[in-house]
Design a protein around this motif. Structure first.
Motif, PDB file in Angstrom:
ATOM      1  N   ALA A 112      -5.281   7.538   3.345  1.00 48.68           N
ATOM      2  CA  ALA A 112      -4.365   8.513   2.615  1.00 48.68           C
ATOM      3  C   ALA A 112      -3.955   9.544   2.203  1.00 48.68           C
ATOM      4  O   ALA A 112      -5.011  10.106   1.403  1.00 48.68           O
ATOM      5  CB  ALA A 112      -3.703   7.122   1.861  1.00 48.68           C
ATOM      6  N   ILE A 113      -2.760  10.578   1.883  1.00 48.17           N
ATOM      7  CA  ILE A 113      -3.057  11.516   1.078  1.00 48.17           C
ATOM      8  C   ILE A 113      -2.263  11.251  -0.036  1.00 48.17           C
ATOM      9  O   ILE A 113      -1.829  10.219  -0.685  1.00 48.17           O
ATOM     10  CB  ILE A 113      -1.521  11.859   1.680  1.00 48.17           C
ATOM     11  N   LEU A 158      -3.988  -2.577  -3.498  1.00 45.74           N
ATOM     12  CA  LEU A 158      -2.306  -2.890  -3.253  1.00 45.74           C
ATOM     13  C   LEU A 158      -2.048  -2.971  -1.557  1.00 45.74           C
ATOM     14  O   LEU A 158      -1.354  -3.795  -1.673  1.00 45.74           O
ATOM     15  CB  LEU A 158      -1.467  -2.199  -3.639  1.00 45.74           C
ATOM     16  N   LYS A 159      -2.497  -2.342  -1.708  1.00 43.23           N
ATOM     17  CA  LYS A 159      -2.378  -1.969  -0.010  1.00 43.23           C
ATOM     18  C   LYS A 159      -2.594  -3.974   0.901  1.00 43.23           C
ATOM     19  O   LYS A 159      -1.703  -4.246   1.634  1.00 43.23           O
ATOM     20  CB  LYS A 159      -2.827  -1.043   0.976  1.00 43.23           C
ATOM     21  N   LEU A 167       4.171  -7.520   3.736  1.00 43.37           N
ATOM     22  CA  LEU A 167       4.463  -5.743   2.988  1.00 43.37           C
ATOM     23  C   LEU A 167       4.037  -5.359   3.197  1.00 43.37           C
ATOM     24  O   LEU A 167       2.643  -4.919   3.083  1.00 43.37           O
ATOM     25  CB  LEU A 167       4.597  -6.640   1.400  1.00 43.37           C
ATOM     26  N   ILE A 168       4.107  -3.654   3.958  1.00 45.11           N
ATOM     27  CA  ILE A 168       3.394  -2.653   3.724  1.00 45.11           C
ATOM     28  C   ILE A 168       3.634  -1.468   2.945  1.00 45.11           C
ATOM     29  O   ILE A 168       4.965  -1.155   2.737  1.00 45.11           O
ATOM     30  CB  ILE A 168       4.516  -2.077   4.984  1.00 45.11           C
ATOM     31  N   LEU A 169       2.671  -1.613   2.613  1.00 42.89           N
ATOM     32  CA  LEU A 169       2.560  -0.748   1.229  1.00 42.89           C
ATOM     33  C   LEU A 169       2.921   0.879   1.343  1.00 42.89           C
ATOM     34  O   LEU A 169       1.855   1.690   2.334  1.00 42.89           O
ATOM     35  CB  LEU A 169       1.722  -0.089   0.149  1.00 42.89           C
ATOM     36  N   LEU A 197       7.751  -0.009   0.241  1.00 42.58           N
ATOM     37  CA  LEU A 197       7.300  -1.549   0.528  1.00 42.58           C
ATOM     38  C   LEU A 197       8.697  -1.406   1.839  1.00 42.58           C
ATOM     39  O   LEU A 197       9.905  -1.980   1.251  1.00 42.58           O
ATOM     40  CB  LEU A 197       7.934  -2.423  -0.345  1.00 42.58           C
ATOM     41  N   TRP A 198       7.958  -2.476   3.035  1.00 41.03           N
ATOM     42  CA  TRP A 198       9.266  -2.719   3.866  1.00 41.03           C
ATOM     43  C   TRP A 198       8.273  -3.796   4.533  1.00 41.03           C
ATOM     44  O   TRP A 198       6.786  -4.227   4.225  1.00 41.03           O
ATOM     45  CB  TRP A 198       8.053  -1.827   4.445  1.00 41.03           C
TER      46      TRP A 198
END
Length: 233
Positions: A112-113, A158-159, A167-169, A197-198
């Motif tokens: 992650a950035i 959370l991911k 759900l995609i974080l 969230l996708w």
């Protein structure tokens, strides 16, 4: 008594000087409050979502300001002095980073950035780096290091939590504060207001992008997120 009112929440005092009531408002804002609306029930959805996520993170060893749920729109929290820094974790390219550095929307970012933004509405919450934070005296070097370590751990937790619920974080915004004992705590809220969230299958937005981009009924997305969190606890 009201202590503070922001765009999405109100903080109220209690008989205990170290404890506050955090009230979630029904107001919706985007683009630094240039776009506004009010949707009945939005505050209750964010309060319930945040409560579930704070409880999960606390069980996983993350210290947060959350104490307990009071009712549909209120939670009891520890009083903290908020760092004027927004911490953003990006797992998938979306939003401002796409325009800023030309990454294609939807590109996976791994690891992650981690980004920092200066909490200042008048300046539009600009992107800043560690040198800016030191110069502006927003946090000490050791505090920023602790915040960064916690933020990355929260993102990983959370991911995993969200993907188990299809759900995609995509990304999330976190805020931190010091309590009266000087401990650094995760604060503010974690909800569809502060996370992208996708849906894992369709990649449909279930977050505030529905409101930002006029994609439909934003509360439908928020309700779906909360439903998935409640269904699989």
């Amino acid at each position: 008594m009201k202590l503070y009112e922001g765009k999405a929440k109100i903080l109220e005092t209690t008989d205990n000087k170290d404890v506050l009531i955090q009230l979630f408002k029904d107001d919706l804002t985007a683009f630094n409050a240039e776009k506004k609306d009010n949707r009945e029930g939005k505050g209750a959805l964010n309060n319930q979502t945040s409560s579930i996520l704070f409880e999960y993170l606390q069980k996983e060893g993350i210290k947060t300001h959350f104490i307990k749920v009071i009712d549909n729109t209120k939670m009891m929290v520890q009083k903290v002095s908020i760092f004027k820094i927004e911490v953003v974790l990006r797992n998938v390219a979306a939003g401002s980073i796409v325009k800023r550095i030309g990454i294609q929307n939807g590109t996976t970012i791994n690891p992650a950035i981690l980004e920092f933004y200066y909490k200042d509405d008048a300046l539009g919450d600009p992107l800043i780096n560690q040198d800016h934070i030191r110069f502006l005296n927003l946090a000490k070097s050791e505090e920023l290091e602790e915040i960064s370590v916690i933020a990355l751990k929260v993102n990983d937790l959370l991911k995993s939590f969200f993907i188990k619920r299809d759900l995609i974080l995509v990304d999330l915004k976190l805020e931190f504060g010091r309590n009266t004992r000087g401990e650094i705590l995760l604060a503010d809220e974690i909800s569809a207001d502060t996370c992208r969230l996708w849906d894992a299958k369709t990649r449909e937005s279930l977050d505030k992008d529905i409101f930002r981009e006029d994609k439909g009924d934003v509360l439908t997305g928020y309700r779906e997120v909360l439903k998935r969190l409640k269904t699989k606890r």
